[in-house]
Motif scaffolding. Structure first.
Motif, PDB file in Angstrom:
ATOM      1  N   SER A   1      -3.814 -17.767  -0.161  1.00  0.00           N
ATOM      2  CA  SER A   1      -3.214 -16.911  -1.045  1.00  0.00           C
ATOM      3  C   SER A   1      -3.599 -15.141  -0.600  1.00  0.00           C
ATOM      4  CB  SER A   1      -3.536 -16.884  -2.477  1.00  0.00           C
ATOM      5  OG  SER A   1      -5.072 -16.835  -2.835  1.00  0.00           O
ATOM      6  N   ILE A   2      -4.842 -14.909  -0.244  1.00  0.00           N
ATOM      7  CA  ILE A   2      -5.240 -13.685   0.060  1.00  0.00           C
ATOM      8  C   ILE A   2      -4.208 -12.763   1.297  1.00  0.00           C
ATOM      9  CG2 ILE A   2      -6.580 -14.104   2.042  1.00  0.00           C
ATOM     10  CD1 ILE A   2      -8.772 -12.128   1.098  1.00  0.00           C
ATOM     11  N   VAL A   3      -3.611 -13.704   2.095  1.00  0.00           N
ATOM     12  CA  VAL A   3      -2.797 -13.010   3.241  1.00  0.00           C
ATOM     13  C   VAL A   3      -1.339 -12.316   2.753  1.00  0.00           C
ATOM     14  CG1 VAL A   3      -1.703 -13.650   5.082  1.00  0.00           C
ATOM     15  CG2 VAL A   3      -3.823 -14.429   5.094  1.00  0.00           C
ATOM     16  N   ASN A   4      -0.892 -12.837   1.495  1.00  0.00           N
ATOM     17  CA  ASN A   4       0.203 -12.525   1.063  1.00  0.00           C
ATOM     18  C   ASN A   4       0.254 -11.080   0.790  1.00  0.00           C
ATOM     19  OD1 ASN A   4       1.257 -14.916   0.909  1.00  0.00           O
ATOM     20  ND2 ASN A   4       0.774 -15.695  -1.061  1.00  0.00           N
ATOM     21  N   VAL A   5      -0.756 -10.558   0.020  1.00  0.00           N
ATOM     22  CA  VAL A   5      -0.801  -9.208  -0.269  1.00  0.00           C
ATOM     23  C   VAL A   5      -1.215  -8.238   1.087  1.00  0.00           C
ATOM     24  CG1 VAL A   5      -1.335  -9.212  -2.667  1.00  0.00           C
ATOM     25  CG2 VAL A   5      -3.207  -9.089  -1.043  1.00  0.00           C
ATOM     26  N   ALA A   6      -1.768  -8.975   1.972  1.00  0.00           N
ATOM     27  CA  ALA A   6      -1.952  -8.038   3.500  1.00  0.00           C
ATOM     28  C   ALA A   6      -0.777  -8.049   4.327  1.00  0.00           C
ATOM     29  CB  ALA A   6      -3.039  -8.665   4.101  1.00  0.00           C
ATOM     30  N   LEU A   7       0.402  -8.573   4.161  1.00  0.00           N
ATOM     31  CA  LEU A   7       1.562  -8.547   4.983  1.00  0.00           C
ATOM     32  C   LEU A   7       1.938  -7.359   5.228  1.00  0.00           C
ATOM     33  CD1 LEU A   7       3.316 -11.994   3.568  1.00  0.00           C
ATOM     34  CD2 LEU A   7       1.862 -11.566   5.610  1.00  0.00           C
ATOM     35  N   PRO A   8       2.510  -6.395   4.107  1.00  0.00           N
ATOM     36  CA  PRO A   8       2.856  -5.001   4.646  1.00  0.00           C
ATOM     37  C   PRO A   8       1.790  -4.325   5.494  1.00  0.00           C
ATOM     38  CG  PRO A   8       2.875  -5.394   2.170  1.00  0.00           C
ATOM     39  CD  PRO A   8       2.310  -6.552   2.860  1.00  0.00           C
ATOM     40  N   SER A   9       0.389  -4.564   5.336  1.00  0.00           N
ATOM     41  CA  SER A   9      -0.649  -3.731   6.271  1.00  0.00           C
ATOM     42  C   SER A   9      -0.324  -4.303   7.761  1.00  0.00           C
ATOM     43  CB  SER A   9      -2.050  -4.019   5.610  1.00  0.00           C
ATOM     44  OG  SER A   9      -2.852  -3.752   6.405  1.00  0.00           O
ATOM     45  N   MET A  10      -0.153  -5.696   7.764  1.00  0.00           N
ATOM     46  CA  MET A  10      -0.197  -6.406   9.005  1.00  0.00           C
ATOM     47  C   MET A  10       1.056  -5.760   9.787  1.00  0.00           C
ATOM     48  SD  MET A  10      -0.890 -10.233   8.238  1.00  0.00           S
ATOM     49  CE  MET A  10      -2.657 -10.918   7.476  1.00  0.00           C
ATOM     50  N   GLN A  11       2.003  -5.654   8.998  1.00  0.00           N
ATOM     51  CA  GLN A  11       3.335  -5.066   9.731  1.00  0.00           C
ATOM     52  C   GLN A  11       3.216  -3.971  10.245  1.00  0.00           C
ATOM     53  OE1 GLN A  11       6.824  -5.096   6.744  1.00  0.00           O
ATOM     54  NE2 GLN A  11       8.194  -5.300   8.500  1.00  0.00           N
ATOM     55  N   LYS A  12       2.684  -2.987   9.575  1.00  0.00           N
ATOM     56  CA  LYS A  12       2.322  -1.666   9.794  1.00  0.00           C
ATOM     57  C   LYS A  12       1.151  -1.633  10.974  1.00  0.00           C
ATOM     58  CE  LYS A  12       1.257   2.977   8.000  1.00  0.00           C
ATOM     59  NZ  LYS A  12       0.994   3.983   7.145  1.00  0.00           N
TER      60      LYS A  12
ATOM     61  N   VAL B   1      -8.689  -9.978  -4.275  1.00  0.00           N
ATOM     62  CA  VAL B   1      -9.467  -9.817  -3.046  1.00  0.00           C
ATOM     63  C   VAL B   1      -8.967  -9.181  -2.093  1.00  0.00           C
ATOM     64  CG1 VAL B   1     -11.254 -10.892  -1.598  1.00  0.00           C
ATOM     65  CG2 VAL B   1     -10.982 -11.810  -4.061  1.00  0.00           C
ATOM     66  N   GLY B   2      -7.661  -9.501  -1.833  1.00  0.00           N
ATOM     67  CA  GLY B   2      -7.124  -8.959  -0.563  1.00  0.00           C
ATOM     68  C   GLY B   2      -6.681  -7.525  -0.929  1.00  0.00           C
ATOM     69  N   GLY B   3      -6.253  -7.176  -2.016  1.00  0.00           N
ATOM     70  CA  GLY B   3      -5.954  -5.616  -2.664  1.00  0.00           C
ATOM     71  C   GLY B   3      -7.124  -4.884  -2.430  1.00  0.00           C
ATOM     72  N   LEU B   4      -8.394  -5.380  -2.714  1.00  0.00           N
ATOM     73  CA  LEU B   4      -9.575  -4.647  -2.753  1.00  0.00           C
ATOM     74  C   LEU B   4      -9.947  -4.195  -1.339  1.00  0.00           C
ATOM     75  CD1 LEU B   4     -11.712  -6.416  -5.656  1.00  0.00           C
ATOM     76  CD2 LEU B   4     -10.972  -3.856  -5.454  1.00  0.00           C
ATOM     77  N   LEU B   5     -10.068  -5.280  -0.384  1.00  0.00           N
ATOM     78  CA  LEU B   5     -10.182  -5.294   1.089  1.00  0.00           C
ATOM     79  C   LEU B   5      -9.180  -4.120   1.766  1.00  0.00           C
ATOM     80  CD1 LEU B   5     -11.145  -9.009   1.920  1.00  0.00           C
ATOM     81  CD2 LEU B   5     -12.809  -7.064   1.633  1.00  0.00           C
ATOM     82  N   ILE B   6      -8.319  -4.387   1.329  1.00  0.00           N
ATOM     83  CA  ILE B   6      -6.974  -3.410   2.078  1.00  0.00           C
ATOM     84  C   ILE B   6      -7.197  -1.879   1.724  1.00  0.00           C
ATOM     85  CG2 ILE B   6      -4.602  -2.771   2.273  1.00  0.00           C
ATOM     86  CD1 ILE B   6      -4.154  -5.856   2.068  1.00  0.00           C
ATOM     87  N   ALA B   7      -7.695  -1.549   0.383  1.00  0.00           N
ATOM     88  CA  ALA B   7      -8.127  -0.524  -0.149  1.00  0.00           C
ATOM     89  C   ALA B   7      -9.202   0.041   0.414  1.00  0.00           C
ATOM     90  CB  ALA B   7      -8.167  -0.565  -1.692  1.00  0.00           C
ATOM     91  N   ALA B   8     -10.151  -0.745   0.921  1.00  0.00           N
ATOM     92  CA  ALA B   8     -11.291  -0.137   1.505  1.00  0.00           C
ATOM     93  C   ALA B   8     -11.121   0.021   2.747  1.00  0.00           C
ATOM     94  CB  ALA B   8     -12.490  -1.204   1.251  1.00  0.00           C
ATOM     95  N   GLY B   9     -10.350  -0.852   3.484  1.00  0.00           N
ATOM     96  CA  GLY B   9     -10.059  -0.517   4.956  1.00  0.00           C
ATOM     97  C   GLY B   9      -9.012   0.250   5.607  1.00  0.00           C
ATOM     98  N   GLY B  10      -8.157   0.766   4.367  1.00  0.00           N
ATOM     99  CA  GLY B  10      -7.131   1.429   4.950  1.00  0.00           C
ATOM    100  C   GLY B  10      -5.905   0.554   5.005  1.00  0.00           C
ATOM    101  N   GLU B  11      -4.731   1.279   4.824  1.00  0.00           N
ATOM    102  CA  GLU B  11      -3.591   0.709   5.006  1.00  0.00           C
ATOM    103  C   GLU B  11      -2.954  -0.100   6.422  1.00  0.00           C
ATOM    104  OE1 GLU B  11       1.172   1.403   3.866  1.00  0.00           O
ATOM    105  OE2 GLU B  11      -0.214   2.965   3.745  1.00  0.00           O
ATOM    106  N   GLU B  12      -3.481   0.665   7.362  1.00  0.00           N
ATOM    107  CA  GLU B  12      -3.316   0.222   8.820  1.00  0.00           C
ATOM    108  C   GLU B  12      -4.143  -1.081   9.218  1.00  0.00           C
ATOM    109  OE1 GLU B  12      -2.363   1.979  13.264  1.00  0.00           O
ATOM    110  OE2 GLU B  12      -2.482   3.270  11.420  1.00  0.00           O
ATOM    111  N   HIS B  13      -5.326  -0.864   9.061  1.00  0.00           N
ATOM    112  CA  HIS B  13      -6.333  -2.053   9.557  1.00  0.00           C
ATOM    113  C   HIS B  13      -7.085  -2.916   8.327  1.00  0.00           C
ATOM    114  CE1 HIS B  13      -5.739  -0.619  13.725  1.00  0.00           C
ATOM    115  NE2 HIS B  13      -5.987   0.721  13.299  1.00  0.00           N
ATOM    116  N   GLY B  14      -6.720  -2.391   7.273  1.00  0.00           N
ATOM    117  CA  GLY B  14      -7.450  -2.991   5.929  1.00  0.00           C
ATOM    118  C   GLY B  14      -7.025  -4.728   6.242  1.00  0.00           C
ATOM    119  N   TRP B  15      -5.970  -5.118   6.560  1.00  0.00           N
ATOM    120  CA  TRP B  15      -5.521  -6.661   6.923  1.00  0.00           C
ATOM    121  C   TRP B  15      -6.842  -7.377   7.497  1.00  0.00           C
ATOM    122  CZ3 TRP B  15      -5.020  -8.920  11.499  1.00  0.00           C
ATOM    123  CH2 TRP B  15      -4.708  -7.953  12.653  1.00  0.00           C
TER     124      TRP B  15
END
Length: 507
Positions: free
Chosen positions: A50-61, A176-190
């Protein structure tokens, strides 16, 4: 008692722990510590669903990934995960669950690191396929180890903790995915969505070496070459044929893909016939026919398939609704699902303690609460406009979460109550395969309705409501199976209503 056609080991009492070297004589403290390691690993692997779903926009970018690439990041993991569940369960039964557990954990940790360093989308997809395979190896070992190490009320409690982990990992993945992406940045947070598995995997591997009991003498069948390779091939081909068009439903246009589902059903029929032939010849089948004839197990597996078809799809469409429709950030979307996670975690722990007393009615109560919570969420989204809808659904999601906790773990405990310990890995693999097929079926059906409404310009709120109605249909179908099983148990005085009162399995 089993017949010759049942295959070996199915006349063994489910509670015969003393026959398993490495398990007998373990202290309760050692068992509980081993259980904690299993739950930690189970949480890590289920979170990746489930964590990957919110990370897809970050992966795309970050990777300039296409929609097809992103689809395979999600569906490829589900496909390979479901593909190896049953063979992995048999593998654990043969060589020992500790060995299979360590193999799967090492592979999952390495694959997570490869996902995190992926230089391109194709590399990431391949790494995700390997990660799914590794997760599929681990799944049956966890339920099998619980079967081996615990009995009676202690086993029900252990499954309760496992159920809490299932619900918690599914629901908090977006947070959890949202927190990690927020901490790592939109481009590489994934990347941190995968890197977070590395320290957990290493620590868990070291702890597993010390705490999880081994099995002396396991693997004699493997050493003699007694592996049902034809059964492995037939079952694997059927799973792929059924799941592939389901998980690729939005990307694979045209109706031709559904012929694969027909092929998959035919392969399952061929698989069943082959397994009967193998059992009749006195060899060890991949899935013993006697296992399927345990009615409490078969009904529980069907209930799990239908429930996961409705349960997992709610998060799929709800996340799309709040992110694309209400323009929530990944972190906000994760927070919106937190009430479900809290309710599920609390009630799953209680469910493991109560199932020994109440049995199947506890699962029925849970299914009713999930259906009511889902229906209430539909009404809230209909009544509340704008970003406030995500907040207003907190109450209904909490109710649904409480219900979910009373379904997953108790159903698992009841379904496995009559399964011999020697076949715990196989039984767990079949059940989890049914759950994965259910999830794929639900997402295909609910997703078709959801995206159809969006494409018609009816808005994300309307699409969520329509999709959730389909999800309720699956939940109600699971409820019907639960009621039928309960009434059947009441009509059969010799049938155990709860796992605290096991009996010997009949062939």
């Amino acid at each position: 008692m089993s017949t010759a056609a049942d295959g070996p080991d199915l006349d063994e009492r489910p509670e015969a722990h003393s026959s398993i070297p490495g398990i007998a004589g373990l202290s309760e403290q050692r068992k509980n510590r081993a259980l904690a390691v299993c739950l930690l690993v189970g949480f890590m692997t289920l979170l990746d669903v489930s964590i990957v779903n919110v990370a897809l926009p970050s992966m795309q970018k970050g990777l300039s990934a296409t929609p097809a690439d992103l689809s395979w990041v999600v569906s490829g993991y589900a496909l390979t995960f479901g593909l190896v569940l049953v063979p992995s369960g048999v593998f654990g039964d043969m060589v020992g669950r500790r060995t299979a557990f360590l193999v799967g954990l090492a592979a999952f940790t390495v694959a997570s690191g490869l996902c995190g360093i992926a230089p391109g989308a194709a590399f990431l997809v391949v790494a995700r396929l390997v990660q799914g395979l590794a997760s599929g190896i681990l799944g049956p070992q966890i339920s099998g180890l619980i079967q081996e190490m615990f009995s009676g009320a202690a086993r029900a409690r252990a499954f309760g903790y496992f159920g809490a982990i299932v619900g918690l990992a599914t629901a908090v993945g977006p947070l959890v995915g949202g927190l990690l992406i927020a901490a790592g940045g939109e481009e590489h947070g994934w990347r941190w969505v995968f890197f977070v598995n590395l320290p957990i995997g290493v620590v868990a591997f070291v702890l597993a070496l010390r705490l999880i009991p081994g099995c002396v003498g396991c693997g004699k069948d493997l050493a003699k070459g007694r592996i049902d390779w034809v059964g492995v091939l037939l079952l694997g081909a059927s799973v792929v044929a059924i799941m592939l068009p389901l998980v690729q439903q939005q990307q694979w246009t045209g109706r031709g893909k559904w012929w694969l589902v027909v092929l998959g059903v035919l392969l399952i029929i061929a698989f069943a016939q082959w397994e009967r032939r193998v059992a009749a010849s006195g060899h060890t089948p991949l899935v013993p026919p006697a296992l399927i004839r345990i009615r409490s197990y078969t009904r529980g597996s069907v209930l799990g398939l239908l429930y996961f078809a409705g349960f997992t799809t709610i998060f799929f469409i709800f996340t799309l609704f709040v992110q694309n429709g209400l323009h929530y950030s990944a972190l906000e979307a994760g927070l919106a699902t937190t009430p479900f996670a809290i309710g599920s975690a609390v009630s799953a722990t209680l469910g493991g303690r109560l199932v020994g007393k109440h049995g199947r009615p506890l699962v029925i109560l849970g299914l009713v609460l999930v259906a009511l919570g889902t229906a209430a969420a539909i009404l809230v989204v209909h009544w509340v406009d704008g970003r406030g809808a995500g907040v207003a659904t907190a109450g209904p999601l909490l109710v649904a979460g409480v219900g979910s906790g009373l379904v997953i773990a108790p159903n698992l405990a009841l379904s496995l109550s009559e399964v011999p310990v020697s076949r715990a890995g196989t039984a767990g693999g079949v059940m989890q395969t049914a759950q994965r097929l259910g999830s794929a079926l639900g997402i295909a059906c609910v997703g078709a309705v959801f995206f159809s409404r969006v494409s018609q310009g009816k808005g994300f709120a309307n699409a969520f409501q329509a999709g959730a109605v389909v999800a309720i249909c699956f939940e109600v179908a699971a409820l019907v199976v639960g009621i039928a099983d309960w009434r059947s148990r009441k009509a059969e005085p010799g049938t155990p209503e709860a796992p605290s009162r096991p009996r010997a399995t009949e062939g």
